[in-house]
Design an enzyme around this catalytic site. Structure first.
Site, PDB file in Angstrom:
ATOM      1  N   SER A 135       5.984   5.354   8.451  1.00  0.00           N
ATOM      2  CA  SER A 135       5.299   5.058   7.187  1.00  0.00           C
ATOM      3  C   SER A 135       6.230   5.375   6.023  1.00  0.00           C
ATOM      4  O   SER A 135       6.852   6.432   5.998  1.00  0.00           O
ATOM      5  CB  SER A 135       4.027   5.898   7.056  1.00  0.00           C
ATOM      6  OG  SER A 135       3.585   5.858   5.709  1.00  0.00           O
ATOM      7  N   PHE A 147      -1.487   8.423   4.158  1.00  0.00           N
ATOM      8  CA  PHE A 147      -2.199   9.120   5.241  1.00  0.00           C
ATOM      9  C   PHE A 147      -3.420   9.878   4.718  1.00  0.00           C
ATOM     10  O   PHE A 147      -3.601  11.065   4.988  1.00  0.00           O
ATOM     11  CB  PHE A 147      -1.288  10.107   5.993  1.00  0.00           C
ATOM     12  CG  PHE A 147      -0.180   9.494   6.794  1.00  0.00           C
ATOM     13  CD1 PHE A 147      -0.154   8.150   7.132  1.00  0.00           C
ATOM     14  CD2 PHE A 147       0.870  10.303   7.241  1.00  0.00           C
ATOM     15  CE1 PHE A 147       0.876   7.614   7.888  1.00  0.00           C
ATOM     16  CE2 PHE A 147       1.911   9.774   7.997  1.00  0.00           C
ATOM     17  CZ  PHE A 147       1.914   8.433   8.313  1.00  0.00           C
ATOM     18  N   ASN A 179       0.821  -1.210   0.000  1.00  0.00           N
ATOM     19  CA  ASN A 179       0.000   0.000   0.000  1.00  0.00           C
ATOM     20  C   ASN A 179       0.848   1.251   0.000  1.00  0.00           C
ATOM     21  O   ASN A 179       1.940   1.281   0.533  1.00  0.00           O
ATOM     22  CB  ASN A 179      -0.963  -0.002   1.195  1.00  0.00           C
ATOM     23  CG  ASN A 179      -0.408   0.750   2.402  1.00  0.00           C
ATOM     24  OD1 ASN A 179      -0.514   1.988   2.496  1.00  0.00           O
ATOM     25  ND2 ASN A 179       0.229   0.020   3.313  1.00  0.00           N
ATOM     26  N   ASN A 193       6.040  -1.279  11.380  1.00  0.00           N
ATOM     27  CA  ASN A 193       5.258  -0.781  10.250  1.00  0.00           C
ATOM     28  C   ASN A 193       5.530  -1.661   9.019  1.00  0.00           C
ATOM     29  O   ASN A 193       6.207  -2.688   9.133  1.00  0.00           O
ATOM     30  CB  ASN A 193       5.639   0.684   9.991  1.00  0.00           C
ATOM     31  CG  ASN A 193       4.455   1.508   9.513  1.00  0.00           C
ATOM     32  OD1 ASN A 193       3.710   1.075   8.627  1.00  0.00           O
ATOM     33  ND2 ASN A 193       4.266   2.673  10.086  1.00  0.00           N
ATOM     34  N   LYS A 246       6.224   4.075  16.858  1.00  0.00           N
ATOM     35  CA  LYS A 246       6.098   2.964  15.900  1.00  0.00           C
ATOM     36  C   LYS A 246       7.260   3.011  14.918  1.00  0.00           C
ATOM     37  O   LYS A 246       7.481   4.026  14.262  1.00  0.00           O
ATOM     38  CB  LYS A 246       4.768   3.044  15.156  1.00  0.00           C
ATOM     39  CG  LYS A 246       4.551   1.851  14.215  1.00  0.00           C
ATOM     40  CD  LYS A 246       3.112   1.722  13.819  1.00  0.00           C
ATOM     41  CE  LYS A 246       2.878   0.584  12.852  1.00  0.00           C
ATOM     42  NZ  LYS A 246       1.466   0.465  12.485  1.00  0.00           N
ATOM     43  N   ASN A 256       5.231   6.091   3.115  1.00  0.00           N
ATOM     44  CA  ASN A 256       4.455   6.763   2.078  1.00  0.00           C
ATOM     45  C   ASN A 256       4.305   8.273   2.249  1.00  0.00           C
ATOM     46  O   ASN A 256       3.537   8.901   1.544  1.00  0.00           O
ATOM     47  CB  ASN A 256       3.070   6.110   1.974  1.00  0.00           C
ATOM     48  CG  ASN A 256       3.193   4.630   1.644  1.00  0.00           C
ATOM     49  OD1 ASN A 256       3.968   4.253   0.766  1.00  0.00           O
ATOM     50  ND2 ASN A 256       2.478   3.795   2.379  1.00  0.00           N
ATOM     51  N   THR A 257       5.014   8.855   3.224  1.00  0.00           N
ATOM     52  CA  THR A 257       5.088  10.307   3.340  1.00  0.00           C
ATOM     53  C   THR A 257       6.559  10.680   3.196  1.00  0.00           C
ATOM     54  O   THR A 257       7.370  10.256   4.019  1.00  0.00           O
ATOM     55  CB  THR A 257       4.531  10.797   4.706  1.00  0.00           C
ATOM     56  OG1 THR A 257       3.144  10.486   4.774  1.00  0.00           O
ATOM     57  CG2 THR A 257       4.722  12.298   4.880  1.00  0.00           C
TER      58      THR A 257
END
Ligand code: FMN
Length: 311
Positions: free
Chosen positions: A153, A92, A88, A215, A186, A155-156
């Site tokens: 994450s 966010f 994925n 994560n 995390k 994805n940022t």
């Protein structure tokens, strides 16, 4: 309200079926069971009444950001069925910290502890990251049983750089001053042992209450050959291929901290065996995401029952 009164008996009955109690107290919070819903499934707290009915003993809502944001363009989620995995790059997508605060104010007391995961708004420049997290914390901490600081994450852009020693020191120092609620960090499974040891040193310095490991990974190890093409999509990989590495990170953290820092183990738990091995590695609580996608609440039930038998 009348509607809620009507569904409450159904929720209670479902909860009895899926949620065998395995109560425990971790970082001062009493959890009715060890199995929680991982962050990202319910970013905006849209279904908070439903999760306990599926047997979850706690829910981590979010990740939310200070500013509402749409996330990445679709498609942004791929199932890798032969691997029981997901890639994925949601990015966010969420309605923002204020909207979540309003919803939680309306919702009132939940039957299970609530973790709130906060992350950095995409539009906020990296140099203003601390202020961005702080504002989310100020809006939300009264509703949280614990706060999860998401610095992992993939994805940022730039987010995972906040796991570096100097950046993490600033961020956790500021957040710790702001709240007395349990504060958890995390981490990514892609950190090497030195980087994890740095995180632990900073966490210790700022009296962080626990770690959430891990994560999603930017690696692609363990993907089934039938999923090789799907695995080429950009994003974080979760599910079965992550299981061994997530467990390894949990075991390393447990060893480094002599088992003194509570750990929420997450990553590739798709069976009773995976869950027991994660507990044996040193986790006090577990979370599911991808395993729940593939197996549904039956898996939550099986895990709760097994842990109850072992206790
Ligand atoms: C679609 C999707 C969205 C996610 N969103 C978040 C998120 O917003 N915040 C976060 O901390 N983790 C997020 N995660 C990571 C999960 O919480 C979890 O750490 C990871 O998927 C590993 O667990 P699993 O193998 O059981 O899925 C997301 C995972 C997936 C698959």
């Amino acid at each position: 309200m009348a509607g809620l009164a009507r569904v409450t008996p159904a929720i209670t009955a479902l909860r009895r079926y899926f949620g065998t109690p395995t109560p425990r107290t971790v970082f001062g919070v009493r959890f009715p069971s060890a199995i929680g819903l991982a962050a990202g499934m319910d970013k905006d707290g849209a279904a908070l009444r439903a999760w306990p009915a599926f047997g979850f003993g706690f829910v981590e809502v979010g990740t939310v950001t200070r500013l509402p944001q749409p996330g990445n363009p679709r498609p942004r989620l791929y199932r890798l069925p032969a691997s029981e995995a997901i890639v994925n790059r949601m990015g966010f997508n969420n309605a923002g910290a204020e909207a979540l605060a309003e919803r939680l104010a309306r919702l009132g007391q939940l039957p299970v502890p609530l973790g709130i995961s906060i992350g950095k708004s995409k539009r906020t420049p990296m140099e203003d990251a601390v202020a961005d997290y702080l504002e989310s914390l100020r809006l939300l901490d009264r509703y949280a049983d614990y706060v999860a600081v998401n610095v992992s994450s993939p994805n940022t852009p730039g987010l995972r750089g906040l796991q570096d020693r100097a950046e993490l020191d600033q961020l956790l120092g500021a957040l710790r001053k702001e709240t007395d609620k349990p504060l958890l960090v995390k981490i990514a499974p892609d950190l090497d042992e030195n980087a994890i040891a740095d995180v632990l040193a900073v966490a210790d310095q700022h009296r962080i209450d626990g770690l959430i490991a891990t994560n999603t990974t930017v690696g692609r190890d363990g993907v089934h050959p039938r999923d090789t093409v799907l695995a080429e999509h950009t994003g974080g990989l979760s599910g079965t291929p992550l299981s061994a590495r997530a467990r390894e990170v949990v075991a390393f953290v447990a060893k480094e901290t002599d088992g003194r820092l509570p750990i929420i183990g997450v990553g590739g738990i798709g069976s009773v065996d995976d869950a027991l091995r994660m507990l044996d590695a040193g986790a006090s609580l577990l979370q599911l995401f991808t395993g729940f996608i593939y197996h549904g609440p039956g898996l939550v039930r099986a895990l709760n029952r097994t842990i109850a038998l072992r206790a």
